[in-house]
Design a protein around this motif. Structure first.
Motif, PDB file in Angstrom:
ATOM      1  N   ARG A 119       0.844  -1.190   0.000  1.00 45.13           N
ATOM      2  CA  ARG A 119       0.000   0.000   0.000  1.00 45.13           C
ATOM      3  C   ARG A 119       0.879   1.239   0.000  1.00 45.13           C
ATOM      4  O   ARG A 119       1.875   1.304   0.709  1.00 45.13           O
ATOM      5  N   LEU A 137       0.072   8.465 -11.768  1.00 48.34           N
ATOM      6  CA  LEU A 137      -0.344   7.426 -10.831  1.00 48.34           C
ATOM      7  C   LEU A 137      -1.066   6.292 -11.551  1.00 48.34           C
ATOM      8  O   LEU A 137      -0.892   5.119 -11.221  1.00 48.34           O
ATOM      9  N   SER A 138      -1.856   6.617 -12.553  1.00 45.79           N
ATOM     10  CA  SER A 138      -2.558   5.585 -13.324  1.00 45.79           C
ATOM     11  C   SER A 138      -1.569   4.664 -14.026  1.00 45.79           C
ATOM     12  O   SER A 138      -1.730   3.443 -14.032  1.00 45.79           O
ATOM     13  N   GLN A 141       0.177   2.383 -11.396  1.00 47.15           N
ATOM     14  CA  GLN A 141      -0.640   1.263 -10.940  1.00 47.15           C
ATOM     15  C   GLN A 141      -0.759   0.185 -12.009  1.00 47.15           C
ATOM     16  O   GLN A 141      -0.830  -1.000 -11.699  1.00 47.15           O
ATOM     17  N   ASN A 144       2.415  -1.691 -11.725  1.00 54.53           N
ATOM     18  CA  ASN A 144       2.610  -2.322 -10.412  1.00 54.53           C
ATOM     19  C   ASN A 144       1.250  -2.699  -9.828  1.00 54.53           C
ATOM     20  O   ASN A 144       0.785  -2.088  -8.857  1.00 54.53           O
ATOM     21  N   PRO A 145       0.587  -3.688 -10.408  1.00 58.01           N
ATOM     22  CA  PRO A 145      -0.788  -4.008  -9.989  1.00 58.01           C
ATOM     23  C   PRO A 145      -0.909  -4.496  -8.553  1.00 58.01           C
ATOM     24  O   PRO A 145      -1.995  -4.440  -7.979  1.00 58.01           O
ATOM     25  N   ARG A 146       0.185  -4.957  -7.949  1.00 59.92           N
ATOM     26  CA  ARG A 146       0.105  -5.464  -6.584  1.00 59.92           C
ATOM     27  C   ARG A 146       0.241  -4.360  -5.538  1.00 59.92           C
ATOM     28  O   ARG A 146       0.128  -4.612  -4.343  1.00 59.92           O
ATOM     29  N   ILE A 147       0.496  -3.138  -5.982  1.00 59.25           N
ATOM     30  CA  ILE A 147       0.606  -2.012  -5.052  1.00 59.25           C
ATOM     31  C   ILE A 147      -0.673  -1.189  -5.106  1.00 59.25           C
ATOM     32  O   ILE A 147      -1.101  -0.747  -6.168  1.00 59.25           O
ATOM     33  N   ASP A 148      -1.284  -1.011  -3.964  1.00 59.43           N
ATOM     34  CA  ASP A 148      -2.513  -0.228  -3.859  1.00 59.43           C
ATOM     35  C   ASP A 148      -2.128   1.220  -3.551  1.00 59.43           C
ATOM     36  O   ASP A 148      -1.926   1.596  -2.401  1.00 59.43           O
ATOM     37  N   ALA A 149      -1.993   2.026  -4.606  1.00 58.97           N
ATOM     38  CA  ALA A 149      -1.569   3.419  -4.456  1.00 58.97           C
ATOM     39  C   ALA A 149      -2.790   4.331  -4.363  1.00 58.97           C
ATOM     40  O   ALA A 149      -3.698   4.247  -5.186  1.00 58.97           O
ATOM     41  N   ARG A 150      -2.786   5.196  -3.363  1.00 57.86           N
ATOM     42  CA  ARG A 150      -3.913   6.106  -3.160  1.00 57.86           C
ATOM     43  C   ARG A 150      -3.399   7.529  -2.978  1.00 57.86           C
ATOM     44  O   ARG A 150      -2.464   7.775  -2.222  1.00 57.86           O
TER      45      ARG A 150
END
Length: 202
Positions: A119, A137-138, A141, A144-150
């Motif tokens: 995360r 950011l898009s 993601q 890096n699909p395994r990282i939940d970036a917010r």
């Protein structure tokens, strides 16, 4: 030495049927000893009581006792004992792949408990966050699909953002205790109406 050889004519249907029988046994609250199940699975998979003892770090006698206990709990013989070793019975050959798959699934489930996606909590001021951070950011993601970036759009100072992993800070130096990486410079240009420049204020 136990030899694993499915009985002639056995099929996936028989294995599924046997799995249902075991499920019914468990459903009645008669779950066999986990140690006994493990001893049988390893002995059957390795085709050897002595090798099973080595893998589990116990004596060969302990493996034999656990399997005997399991046979008593299930009410069936899992091995034929002979002068030269032990051979899986028809029931044992059916039970082994079901049990091996079950232990494999439990191992996967246990590993998954420690396999949470990463995360990344980000903070950025409104204009920079919307125009510069969000488009990148898009792409981040997607790569890096395994990282939940917010991303949180905020005007708070970086030192006032608890729980954030990184934030965009406007200024020459970061607050004490923070590591900073320069993202971009800024050029300020005065803009005014021509009549103001000519000295004719409204």
């Amino acid at each position: 030495m136990p030899r694993v050889a499915p009985p002639p004519g056995s099929s996936s249907h028989e294995l599924i049927s046997f799995s249902h029988e075991v499920g019914a046994l468990i459903g009645r609250g008669n779950l066999p000893s986990l140690n006994a199940l493990r001893a049988f699975e390893v002995a059957g998979r390795l085709q050897s009581f002595s090798k099973a003892a080595g893998e589990l770090g116990v004596t060969q006698g302990a493996i034999s006792r656990q399997i005997k206990l399991l046979e008593g709990q299930l009410g069936i013989d899992l091995f034929h004992r002979t002068a030269t070793g032990a051979v899986l019975t028809v029931e044992g050959a059916k039970f082994l792949p079901v049990l091996t798959q079950s232990f494999h699934r439990m191992a996967e489930a246990a590993a998954a408990l420690h396999d949470d996606p990463g995360r990344l909590a980000l903070g950025a001021p409104p204009s920079f966050g919307m125009r510069w951070v969000m488009p990148r950011l898009s792409r981040f993601q997607a790569e890096n699909p395994r990282i939940d970036a917010r991303l949180t759009i905020t005007t708070d100072e970086i030192g006032d953002l608890p729980g954030f992993d990184a934030a965009v800070h406007y200024g020459a130096t970061p607050p004490p205790g923070f590591y900073a990486l320069r993202l971009a410079g800024e050029r300020l240009i005065p803009v005014a109406a021509p009549r103001l420049i000519d000295g004719n204020p409204p």
